[in-house]
Design an enzyme around this catalytic site. Structure first.
Site, PDB file in Angstrom:
ATOM      1  N   LYS A  35       0.840  -1.204   0.000  1.00  0.00           N
ATOM      2  CA  LYS A  35       0.000   0.000   0.000  1.00  0.00           C
ATOM      3  C   LYS A  35       0.876   1.256   0.000  1.00  0.00           C
ATOM      4  O   LYS A  35       2.094   1.175   0.179  1.00  0.00           O
ATOM      5  CB  LYS A  35      -0.925  -0.012   1.219  1.00  0.00           C
ATOM      6  CG  LYS A  35      -0.199   0.008   2.553  1.00  0.00           C
ATOM      7  CD  LYS A  35      -1.167  -0.096   3.713  1.00  0.00           C
ATOM      8  CE  LYS A  35      -0.404  -0.069   5.035  1.00  0.00           C
ATOM      9  NZ  LYS A  35      -1.305  -0.084   6.194  1.00  0.00           N
ATOM     10  N   ARG A 130     -10.032  -0.087  16.138  1.00  0.00           N
ATOM     11  CA  ARG A 130     -10.011   0.827  15.000  1.00  0.00           C
ATOM     12  C   ARG A 130     -10.965   0.303  13.930  1.00  0.00           C
ATOM     13  O   ARG A 130     -11.937   0.951  13.587  1.00  0.00           O
ATOM     14  CB  ARG A 130      -8.578   0.967  14.457  1.00  0.00           C
ATOM     15  CG  ARG A 130      -8.433   1.995  13.350  1.00  0.00           C
ATOM     16  CD  ARG A 130      -6.999   2.109  12.876  1.00  0.00           C
ATOM     17  NE  ARG A 130      -6.508   0.860  12.292  1.00  0.00           N
ATOM     18  CZ  ARG A 130      -5.301   0.720  11.756  1.00  0.00           C
ATOM     19  NH1 ARG A 130      -4.446   1.733  11.760  1.00  0.00           N
ATOM     20  NH2 ARG A 130      -4.918  -0.440  11.238  1.00  0.00           N
ATOM     21  N   TYR A 255      17.313  30.337   6.880  1.00  0.00           N
ATOM     22  CA  TYR A 255      16.155  31.104   7.327  1.00  0.00           C
ATOM     23  C   TYR A 255      16.115  31.220   8.847  1.00  0.00           C
ATOM     24  O   TYR A 255      16.300  30.233   9.558  1.00  0.00           O
ATOM     25  CB  TYR A 255      14.865  30.433   6.851  1.00  0.00           C
ATOM     26  CG  TYR A 255      14.602  30.580   5.373  1.00  0.00           C
ATOM     27  CD1 TYR A 255      14.394  31.835   4.804  1.00  0.00           C
ATOM     28  CD2 TYR A 255      14.538  29.466   4.546  1.00  0.00           C
ATOM     29  CE1 TYR A 255      14.148  31.967   3.450  1.00  0.00           C
ATOM     30  CE2 TYR A 255      14.290  29.583   3.193  1.00  0.00           C
ATOM     31  CZ  TYR A 255      14.095  30.847   2.650  1.00  0.00           C
ATOM     32  OH  TYR A 255      13.849  30.977   1.306  1.00  0.00           O
ATOM     33  N   MET A 303      12.834  24.662   1.220  1.00  0.00           N
ATOM     34  CA  MET A 303      12.004  23.910   0.287  1.00  0.00           C
ATOM     35  C   MET A 303      12.821  23.008  -0.639  1.00  0.00           C
ATOM     36  O   MET A 303      12.424  21.874  -0.923  1.00  0.00           O
ATOM     37  CB  MET A 303      11.143  24.858  -0.551  1.00  0.00           C
ATOM     38  CG  MET A 303      10.174  24.137  -1.473  1.00  0.00           C
ATOM     39  SD  MET A 303       9.155  25.257  -2.451  1.00  0.00           S
ATOM     40  CE  MET A 303       8.088  25.938  -1.176  1.00  0.00           C
TER      41      MET A 303
END
EC number: 5.1.1.1
Length: 358
Positions: A35, A130, A255, A303
């Site tokens: 998955k 669950r 930053y 980023m």
């Protein structure tokens, strides 16, 4: 070579890990869980490398259909089951097994007209709370499935562990006892063990094991490493240094200027950042592997880039490889530095990262 990050996937590592898990559970069949795009390794990449697996576990119908379209003929199991009555003819047409864990799924099976029955794995809530039917609901649900012409017989039985990745936690034994007591004497396959169950709870292995993260060479247990179980990391996340620069003591970097050099040093800028799925919250000191050694991240991850302290006398140069995780730098170690789990790191890479089968 292009400097942008790539995830190199080792077919031999995947096959080694499958063999290691078979050795751990020699009496069990293996439902390889692929998955979430094969845990970030590429759905078809993984399935094609693991053709000797007895079946594949998936979270969503579209994943199963992609495997069938890609030529995979092995047993497929939808671990969360189906969600619409219109899904059922697709399960029939593509020979896909389904988990049934909720009354809404049972009702759809009873009310739909199908050309042939569907193979069902009835999920018992043995304590995770669950998905699955409670012990109080089990007998009634089982009888309804047995009476339903759309359900192939025998019905298979499963549960899922809440704490198997804590080897000293006895709750797994409680869950096993509850499941075994409830299902005693019933026909059909049984599957309880995820990766942690297969590795740490051999009495849970049953007819099928459902390994996920261990197939990719990663231990499911915090503080452990896949190599301790004969597993090999299947993913190497690599990028390059795109800048190497001298940096003076008492100067900040990045930053917010959150890191300041205590002495003169050399910094390297690596072409990877949170836009690629590398966590922005990776703290100072998180390791990166450059030219045979660990070097620490300094400053904030941005980023497209992150910065590492190469050291005052470093000879590294632009174009040198930087390994974010892999065989030399286990993803479990990186995850521990960041305060997360390896599952999250390998599954959160963005489409900017090329996934290449090696």
């Amino acid at each position: 070579m292009n400097p942008f990050p790539r995830a190199e996937i080792s077919s031999s590592a995947l096959q080694t890990n499958l063999a290691a898990l078979r050795q751990q559970a020699p009496a069990s069949r293996v439902m390889a869980v692929v998955k979430a795009n094969g845990y970030g390794h590429g759905l078809l990449n993984v399935a094609n490398c693991l053709v000797s697996a007895d079946g594949f576990g998936l979270a969503r119908l579209d994943e199963a259909l992609e495997l069938r379209a890609g030529g995979v003929t092995a047993r497929l199991l939808l671990l969360e089951g189906f969600f619409r009555a219109t899904d059922l003819p697709l399960l029939v047409g593509h020979d896909i097994d389904t988990v049934v864990h909720h009354s809404s799924q049972l009702e759809m099976l009873e009310q739909t007209v199908l050309s042939k029955p569907v193979t069902v794995w009835l999920k018992v809530d043995s304590g995770m709370h669950r998905l699955g039917f409670t012990p109080e609901q089990f007998s009634t649900v089982y009888d309804r499935l047995m009476a339903c012409p759309n359900v192939a017989k025998p019905i298979h039985l499963m549960t899922h562990f809440a704490c198997a990745d804590e080897p000293d936690n006895t709750y797994t034994s409680v869950q096993m006892a509850a499941f075994n007591s409830l299902t005693a004497g019933l026909p059909g396959f049984r599957t309880l063990a995820n990766s942690a169950g297969a590795l740490y709870w051999p009495q849970s292995q049953g007819d099928w094991i459902r390994p996920g993260i261990a197939l990719y060479g990663v231990s499911p247990v915090t503080g452990d490493c896949g190599a301790n179980h004969g597993l090999v990391p299947a993913m190497e996340l690599v990028s390059q240094l795109i800048a190497v620069r001298d940096h003076k003591a008492n100067q900040p970097v990045g930053y917010g200027c959150f890191w300041t050099a205590k002495q003169d040093t050399r910094l390297g800028v690596v072409a990877i950042g949170y836009g690629d799925g590398y966590p922005r919250n990776a703290p100072e000191g998180t390791p990166v592997w450059v030219n045979g050694r660990r070097v620490p991240i300094v400053g904030r991850v941005s980023m497209d880039m992150l910065t590492v302290d190469l050291g005052q006398d470093a000879q590294d140069k632009v174009g040198d490889s930087a390994l974010l995780w892999g065989k030399a730098l286990p993803v479990e170690e990186v995850a521990e530095h960041i305060g997360t789990i390896a599952y999250e790191l390998v599954t959160k890479l963005t489409p900017r990262v090329a996934v290449c089968l090696a």
